[in-house]
Design a protein around this motif. Structure first.
Motif, mmCIF file in Angstrom:
data_model
loop_
_atom_site.group_PDB
_atom_site.id
_atom_site.type_symbol
_atom_site.label_atom_id
_atom_site.label_comp_id
_atom_site.label_asym_id
_atom_site.label_seq_id
_atom_site.Cartn_x
_atom_site.Cartn_y
_atom_site.Cartn_z
ATOM 1 N N ILE A 195 0.739 -1.066 -0.085
ATOM 2 C CA ILE A 195 0.164 0.005 0.017
ATOM 3 C C ILE A 195 0.962 1.154 0.050
ATOM 4 O O ILE A 195 0.758 2.197 -0.650
ATOM 5 C CB ILE A 195 -0.932 0.186 1.131
ATOM 6 C CG1 ILE A 195 -1.914 -1.056 1.034
ATOM 7 C CG2 ILE A 195 -1.482 1.285 1.197
ATOM 8 C CD1 ILE A 195 -2.880 -1.425 2.023
ATOM 9 N N SER A 196 1.934 1.214 0.781
ATOM 10 C CA SER A 196 2.747 2.441 0.999
ATOM 11 C C SER A 196 3.614 2.725 -0.256
ATOM 12 O O SER A 196 3.537 4.003 -0.592
ATOM 13 C CB SER A 196 3.641 2.260 2.087
ATOM 14 O OG SER A 196 3.072 2.230 3.289
ATOM 15 N N GLU B 143 -17.267 0.832 -0.395
ATOM 16 C CA GLU B 143 -16.094 1.666 -1.054
ATOM 17 C C GLU B 143 -15.318 2.174 0.007
ATOM 18 O O GLU B 143 -15.821 3.153 0.977
ATOM 19 C CB GLU B 143 -16.593 2.874 -2.096
ATOM 20 C CG GLU B 143 -16.953 2.157 -3.473
ATOM 21 C CD GLU B 143 -16.952 3.149 -4.376
ATOM 22 O OE1 GLU B 143 -17.392 2.982 -5.437
ATOM 23 O OE2 GLU B 143 -16.552 4.517 -4.364
ATOM 24 N N ALA B 144 -14.114 2.150 -0.089
ATOM 25 C CA ALA B 144 -13.236 2.809 0.657
ATOM 26 C C ALA B 144 -12.175 3.838 -0.029
ATOM 27 O O ALA B 144 -11.724 3.366 -1.107
ATOM 28 C CB ALA B 144 -12.211 1.925 1.568
ATOM 29 N N LYS B 145 -12.243 4.921 0.357
ATOM 30 C CA LYS B 145 -11.601 5.963 -0.538
ATOM 31 C C LYS B 145 -10.409 6.757 0.027
ATOM 32 O O LYS B 145 -10.620 7.090 1.492
ATOM 33 C CB LYS B 145 -12.497 7.084 -0.813
ATOM 34 C CG LYS B 145 -13.734 6.860 -1.831
ATOM 35 C CD LYS B 145 -14.566 7.601 -2.285
ATOM 36 C CE LYS B 145 -15.872 7.180 -3.226
ATOM 37 N NZ LYS B 145 -16.814 8.190 -3.654
ATOM 38 N N GLY C 241 -6.414 1.449 6.724
ATOM 39 C CA GLY C 241 -7.184 1.113 7.888
ATOM 40 C C GLY C 241 -7.841 -0.375 7.568
ATOM 41 O O GLY C 241 -8.049 -1.169 8.658
ATOM 42 N N LYS C 242 -8.396 -0.581 6.477
ATOM 43 C CA LYS C 242 -9.114 -1.661 6.117
ATOM 44 C C LYS C 242 -8.348 -2.920 6.407
ATOM 45 O O LYS C 242 -8.591 -3.997 6.790
ATOM 46 C CB LYS C 242 -10.062 -1.512 4.758
ATOM 47 C CG LYS C 242 -10.689 -2.664 4.502
ATOM 48 C CD LYS C 242 -11.604 -2.358 3.208
ATOM 49 C CE LYS C 242 -10.709 -2.427 1.781
ATOM 50 N NZ LYS C 242 -11.483 -2.496 0.793
ATOM 51 N N ILE D 80 -5.906 -7.748 9.075
ATOM 52 C CA ILE D 80 -4.759 -8.493 9.612
ATOM 53 C C ILE D 80 -5.194 -8.797 11.433
ATOM 54 O O ILE D 80 -4.599 -9.851 11.854
ATOM 55 C CB ILE D 80 -3.544 -7.638 9.402
ATOM 56 C CG1 ILE D 80 -2.934 -7.672 7.920
ATOM 57 C CG2 ILE D 80 -2.530 -8.264 10.304
ATOM 58 C CD1 ILE D 80 -2.052 -6.483 7.515
ATOM 59 N N ALA D 81 -5.547 -7.627 11.989
ATOM 60 C CA ALA D 81 -5.778 -7.733 13.301
ATOM 61 C C ALA D 81 -6.600 -8.818 13.643
ATOM 62 O O ALA D 81 -6.704 -9.505 14.753
ATOM 63 C CB ALA D 81 -6.011 -6.479 13.997
#
Lengths: 122, 122
Positions: free
Chosen positions: B23-24, B45-47, B54-55, B60-61
């Motif tokens: 992602i980074s 949708e995540a923008k 965060g998603k 992962i958590a």
């Protein structure tokens, strides 16, 4: 029908070797089909059900299919993906006589219960 | 970089468990990420890169990953697809304690050497 219903019908027909029946029953007359690669000078987009049927007929006529398996559908909204695995020998063209394995992802878009767009990634 | 280059980097990082590094380094700040399903009331949708990070951190958590494998990329133009196979146990939520296998197709769109859109089909 839901997107998933149409995807399941497509996968079932392809796994029965009935790809042309899938085109006749599930495809919109104005289907657009997008390849990733093609022979020089050939357009990557085929437009209209006759062009798409012709592309499939060409493929069937020019490949001996040792095995073919479609897996899916994987769904999101009005789209579904199908994973295709093929083991074929080319009957003609630059790869004539060569046996090769192909794995591809098809992404299909549905509108009004018909497939209006297919994009092949490989 | 070509679409294929970026897809290969993404697959390699995911197979090393370095999803957050992917992602980074590969995602555009204005990335849009589209799920097929989600908890009631949650947007599909995540923008923006922070929402997408965060998603991923939430996922992962909240999952114990027994195995995860990404396969691809499958390329067409400015898009590539990745096939994901996961064997996980949910640590929380309605599926807490349940072990399940997931198979999904991610379709990624690239612009200016960054991933600007990802759509997950399952």
């Amino acid at each position: 029908m839901t997107t998933k219903d149409i995807g399941e019908k497509l996968v079932a027909l392809c796994n029965q070797g009935k790809n042309l029946d899938a085109i006749s029953t599930l495809y919109d007359p104005n289907i657009v089909s997008v390849e990733a690669m093609g022979p020089p000078g050939m357009p990557l987009e085929a437009k209209g059900i006759d062009a798409v049927r012709g592309k499939n007929e060409w493929w069937i006529a020019n490949h001996e299919v040792h095995s073919g398996k479609s897996e899916g559908p994987f769904v999101n909204g009005d789209q579904f993906a199908v994973l295709g695995n093929y083991d074929v020998t080319a009957k003609d063209g630059p790869q004539k006589g060569q046996r090769f394995q192909m794995k591809e992802v098809g992404v299909y878009t549905v509108a009004n219960d018909k497939i209006v767009r297919e994009v092949f990634l490989y």
